[in-house]
Design a protein around this motif. Structure first.
Motif, PDB file in Angstrom:
ATOM      1  N   LEU A 125       0.823  -1.213   0.000  1.00 34.78           N
ATOM      2  CA  LEU A 125       0.000   0.000   0.000  1.00 34.78           C
ATOM      3  C   LEU A 125       0.854   1.258   0.000  1.00 34.78           C
ATOM      4  O   LEU A 125       0.523   2.231  -0.682  1.00 34.78           O
ATOM      5  CB  LEU A 125      -0.940   0.004   1.208  1.00 34.78           C
ATOM      6  N   MET A 126       1.950   1.253   0.754  1.00 38.97           N
ATOM      7  CA  MET A 126       2.839   2.407   0.772  1.00 38.97           C
ATOM      8  C   MET A 126       3.469   2.629  -0.604  1.00 38.97           C
ATOM      9  O   MET A 126       3.592   3.768  -1.065  1.00 38.97           O
ATOM     10  CB  MET A 126       3.927   2.245   1.839  1.00 38.97           C
ATOM     11  N   LEU A 127       3.850   1.543  -1.287  1.00 33.19           N
ATOM     12  CA  LEU A 127       4.406   1.650  -2.632  1.00 33.19           C
ATOM     13  C   LEU A 127       3.369   2.232  -3.588  1.00 33.19           C
ATOM     14  O   LEU A 127       3.675   3.142  -4.360  1.00 33.19           O
ATOM     15  CB  LEU A 127       4.879   0.279  -3.121  1.00 33.19           C
ATOM     16  N   GLU A 128       2.143   1.718  -3.539  1.00 35.67           N
ATOM     17  CA  GLU A 128       1.071   2.236  -4.394  1.00 35.67           C
ATOM     18  C   GLU A 128       0.818   3.713  -4.106  1.00 35.67           C
ATOM     19  O   GLU A 128       0.650   4.527  -5.021  1.00 35.67           O
ATOM     20  CB  GLU A 128      -0.220   1.434  -4.191  1.00 35.67           C
ATOM     21  N   TYR A 129       0.808   4.077  -2.837  1.00 36.69           N
ATOM     22  CA  TYR A 129       0.597   5.473  -2.441  1.00 36.69           C
ATOM     23  C   TYR A 129       1.672   6.371  -3.052  1.00 36.69           C
ATOM     24  O   TYR A 129       1.376   7.422  -3.629  1.00 36.69           O
ATOM     25  CB  TYR A 129       0.603   5.584  -0.914  1.00 36.69           C
ATOM     26  N   ARG A 130       2.928   5.961  -2.926  1.00 35.29           N
ATOM     27  CA  ARG A 130       4.029   6.771  -3.463  1.00 35.29           C
ATOM     28  C   ARG A 130       3.947   6.894  -4.978  1.00 35.29           C
ATOM     29  O   ARG A 130       4.214   7.968  -5.537  1.00 35.29           O
ATOM     30  CB  ARG A 130       5.367   6.176  -3.038  1.00 35.29           C
ATOM     31  N   GLN A 131       3.602   5.779  -5.655  1.00 34.03           N
ATOM     32  CA  GLN A 131       3.481   5.818  -7.110  1.00 34.03           C
ATOM     33  C   GLN A 131       2.365   6.766  -7.542  1.00 34.03           C
ATOM     34  O   GLN A 131       2.549   7.579  -8.449  1.00 34.03           O
ATOM     35  CB  GLN A 131       3.223   4.413  -7.665  1.00 34.03           C
ATOM     36  N   GLU A 132       1.218   6.653  -6.903  1.00 33.18           N
ATOM     37  CA  GLU A 132       0.087   7.504  -7.265  1.00 33.18           C
ATOM     38  C   GLU A 132       0.379   8.966  -6.938  1.00 33.18           C
ATOM     39  O   GLU A 132      -0.015   9.860  -7.680  1.00 33.18           O
ATOM     40  CB  GLU A 132      -1.194   7.038  -6.568  1.00 33.18           C
ATOM     41  N   LYS A 133       1.073   9.203  -5.866  1.00 32.22           N
ATOM     42  CA  LYS A 133       1.451  10.571  -5.508  1.00 32.22           C
ATOM     43  C   LYS A 133       2.386  11.141  -6.567  1.00 32.22           C
ATOM     44  O   LYS A 133       2.256  12.305  -6.977  1.00 32.22           O
ATOM     45  CB  LYS A 133       2.130  10.579  -4.131  1.00 32.22           C
ATOM     46  N   GLY A 134       3.329  10.321  -7.044  1.00 30.24           N
ATOM     47  CA  GLY A 134       4.238  10.751  -8.101  1.00 30.24           C
ATOM     48  C   GLY A 134       3.498  11.057  -9.393  1.00 30.24           C
ATOM     49  O   GLY A 134       3.774  12.061 -10.066  1.00 30.24           O
ATOM     50  N   ILE A 135       2.531  10.215  -9.742  1.00 29.94           N
ATOM     51  CA  ILE A 135       1.727  10.437 -10.950  1.00 29.94           C
ATOM     52  C   ILE A 135       0.921  11.717 -10.805  1.00 29.94           C
ATOM     53  O   ILE A 135       0.843  12.534 -11.729  1.00 29.94           O
ATOM     54  CB  ILE A 135       0.814   9.220 -11.233  1.00 29.94           C
ATOM     55  N   ALA A 136       0.310  11.903  -9.638  1.00 28.61           N
ATOM     56  CA  ALA A 136      -0.480  13.113  -9.403  1.00 28.61           C
ATOM     57  C   ALA A 136       0.403  14.351  -9.477  1.00 28.61           C
ATOM     58  O   ALA A 136      -0.004  15.380 -10.044  1.00 28.61           O
ATOM     59  CB  ALA A 136      -1.178  13.034  -8.051  1.00 28.61           C
ATOM     60  N   SER A 137       1.593  14.265  -8.949  1.00 29.28           N
ATOM     61  CA  SER A 137       2.516  15.395  -8.998  1.00 29.28           C
ATOM     62  C   SER A 137       2.894  15.701 -10.442  1.00 29.28           C
ATOM     63  O   SER A 137       2.905  16.858 -10.858  1.00 29.28           O
ATOM     64  CB  SER A 137       3.760  15.077  -8.167  1.00 29.28           C
ATOM     65  N   LEU A 138       3.199  14.652 -11.208  1.00 31.00           N
ATOM     66  CA  LEU A 138       3.524  14.831 -12.620  1.00 31.00           C
ATOM     67  C   LEU A 138       2.324  15.410 -13.361  1.00 31.00           C
ATOM     68  O   LEU A 138       2.469  16.327 -14.175  1.00 31.00           O
ATOM     69  CB  LEU A 138       3.943  13.490 -13.236  1.00 31.00           C
ATOM     70  N   ALA A 139       1.151  14.880 -13.073  1.00 36.71           N
ATOM     71  CA  ALA A 139      -0.066  15.385 -13.717  1.00 36.71           C
ATOM     72  C   ALA A 139      -0.275  16.853 -13.367  1.00 36.71           C
ATOM     73  O   ALA A 139      -0.661  17.660 -14.231  1.00 36.71           O
ATOM     74  CB  ALA A 139      -1.271  14.553 -13.296  1.00 36.71           C
ATOM     75  N   GLY A 140      -0.002  17.216 -12.148  1.00 40.29           N
ATOM     76  CA  GLY A 140      -0.143  18.611 -11.731  1.00 40.29           C
ATOM     77  C   GLY A 140       0.809  19.513 -12.492  1.00 40.29           C
ATOM     78  O   GLY A 140       0.438  20.596 -12.951  1.00 40.29           O
ATOM     79  N   ARG A 141       2.055  19.050 -12.643  1.00 40.36           N
ATOM     80  CA  ARG A 141       3.041  19.850 -13.374  1.00 40.36           C
ATOM     81  C   ARG A 141       2.657  19.962 -14.845  1.00 40.36           C
ATOM     82  O   ARG A 141       2.782  21.025 -15.453  1.00 40.36           O
ATOM     83  CB  ARG A 141       4.434  19.249 -13.216  1.00 40.36           C
ATOM     84  N   THR A 142       2.208  18.856 -15.442  1.00 41.82           N
ATOM     85  CA  THR A 142       1.827  18.915 -16.863  1.00 41.82           C
ATOM     86  C   THR A 142       0.553  19.725 -17.049  1.00 41.82           C
ATOM     87  O   THR A 142       0.411  20.420 -18.055  1.00 41.82           O
ATOM     88  CB  THR A 142       1.662  17.503 -17.464  1.00 41.82           C
ATOM     89  N   LEU A 143      -0.363  19.684 -16.098  1.00 41.01           N
ATOM     90  CA  LEU A 143      -1.571  20.517 -16.186  1.00 41.01           C
ATOM     91  C   LEU A 143      -1.192  21.990 -16.116  1.00 41.01           C
ATOM     92  O   LEU A 143      -1.707  22.806 -16.883  1.00 41.01           O
ATOM     93  CB  LEU A 143      -2.555  20.163 -15.061  1.00 41.01           C
ATOM     94  N   GLN A 144      -0.270  22.313 -15.242  1.00 40.42           N
ATOM     95  CA  GLN A 144       0.187  23.696 -15.130  1.00 40.42           C
ATOM     96  C   GLN A 144       0.853  24.136 -16.435  1.00 40.42           C
ATOM     97  O   GLN A 144       0.612  25.238 -16.929  1.00 40.42           O
ATOM     98  CB  GLN A 144       1.154  23.831 -13.952  1.00 40.42           C
TER      99      GLN A 144
END
Length: 171
Positions: A125-144
Motif C-alpha cells: 500500500l505504501m508503494l502504491e501510495y508513493r506511485q500515485e502521488k508521483g503520478i499526481a505530482s507529474l499530472a499537476g506539473r503537466t496541467l500547469q
C-alpha cells in the motif's frame, strides 16, 4: 499407548493469543491433563520460582463458571506452562506436554505469519501510495504547463485558420 495426534483446531483450543503473546490457562491445563482445576491452581500457587519469573509468566485472572460465578484461573506463557507441566508425570502427561509445546509453537507461527502478512500488505500500500502521488505530482506539473501553453497555441490555431481563410478567398 497410542500417540495423541492433534490438528490446528485442537491447538486453538489449547492456546490463544493475548496481546501478541501466546498463552494458555490453568483451566485448559487441568482439562487436558485430567486434573482437578483446584489442584492445578494449588500447584501454581505453591511453586518456588522467583517473583520475577512468576510475574512474567503467570497472571491471576477470573472467569465465569457454568453457574455464572467468578472463579480464579491463571493465564500462563509457554515458560509458565513448562514450569507447571514439569511436575506432571506419566506417559500420557508426556504426550500432552509435547502437544502443548506444539500448540504454543503453532500459535507463535500464526502470529508471525499474520505480522508478516500485515507488513507485506502495508508495504504494498505504501508503494502504491508513493506511485500515485508521483503520478499526481507529474499530472499537476503537466496541467500547469498546459494552462500556460494553451492560450498561445489556441492563438496560433486561430491565426493559422484565419490566414487560411484569406488565402482561400484571395486565390
Amino acid at each position: 499407548m497410542s500417540e495423541l495426534i492433534l490438528n490446528d483446531a485442537d491447538f486453538q483450543q489449547m492456546v490463544m493469543a493475548d496481546q501478541g503473546k501466546v498463552v494458555t490457562t490453568s483451566l485448559r491445563v487441568a482439562a487436558y491433563f485430567g486434573r482437578a482445576h483446584k489442584a492445578v491452581l494449588r500447584k501454581i500457587a505453591n511453586m518456588k520460582c522467583s517473583p520475577e519469573f512468576n510475574r512474567r509468566n503467570f497472571a491471576l485472572v477470573e472467569y465465569l463458571d457454568a453457574k455464572g460465578e467468578q472463579r480464579p484461573m491463571y493465564e500462563m506463557t509457554k515458560d509458565g506452562f513448562m514450569f507447571v507441566a514439569m511436575g506432571l508425570t506419566g506417559e500420557k502427561a508426556d504426550q500432552i506436554k509435547e502437544r502443548f509445546i506444539d500448540a504454543f509453537n503453532w500459535m507463535a507461527d500464526q502470529l508471525l505469519q499474520r505480522a508478516m502478512s500485515y507488513d507485506h500488505i502495508r508495504n504494498e500500500l505504501m508503494l502504491e501510495y508513493r506511485q500515485e502521488k508521483g503520478i499526481a505530482s507529474l499530472a499537476g506539473r503537466t496541467l500547469q504547463r498546459w494552462q500556460i501553453k494553451k492560450p498561445a497555441i489556441e492563438n496560433r490555431i486561430m491565426t493559422i485558420e484565419r490566414d487560411g481563410q484569406y488565402r482561400l478567398f484571395s486565390a
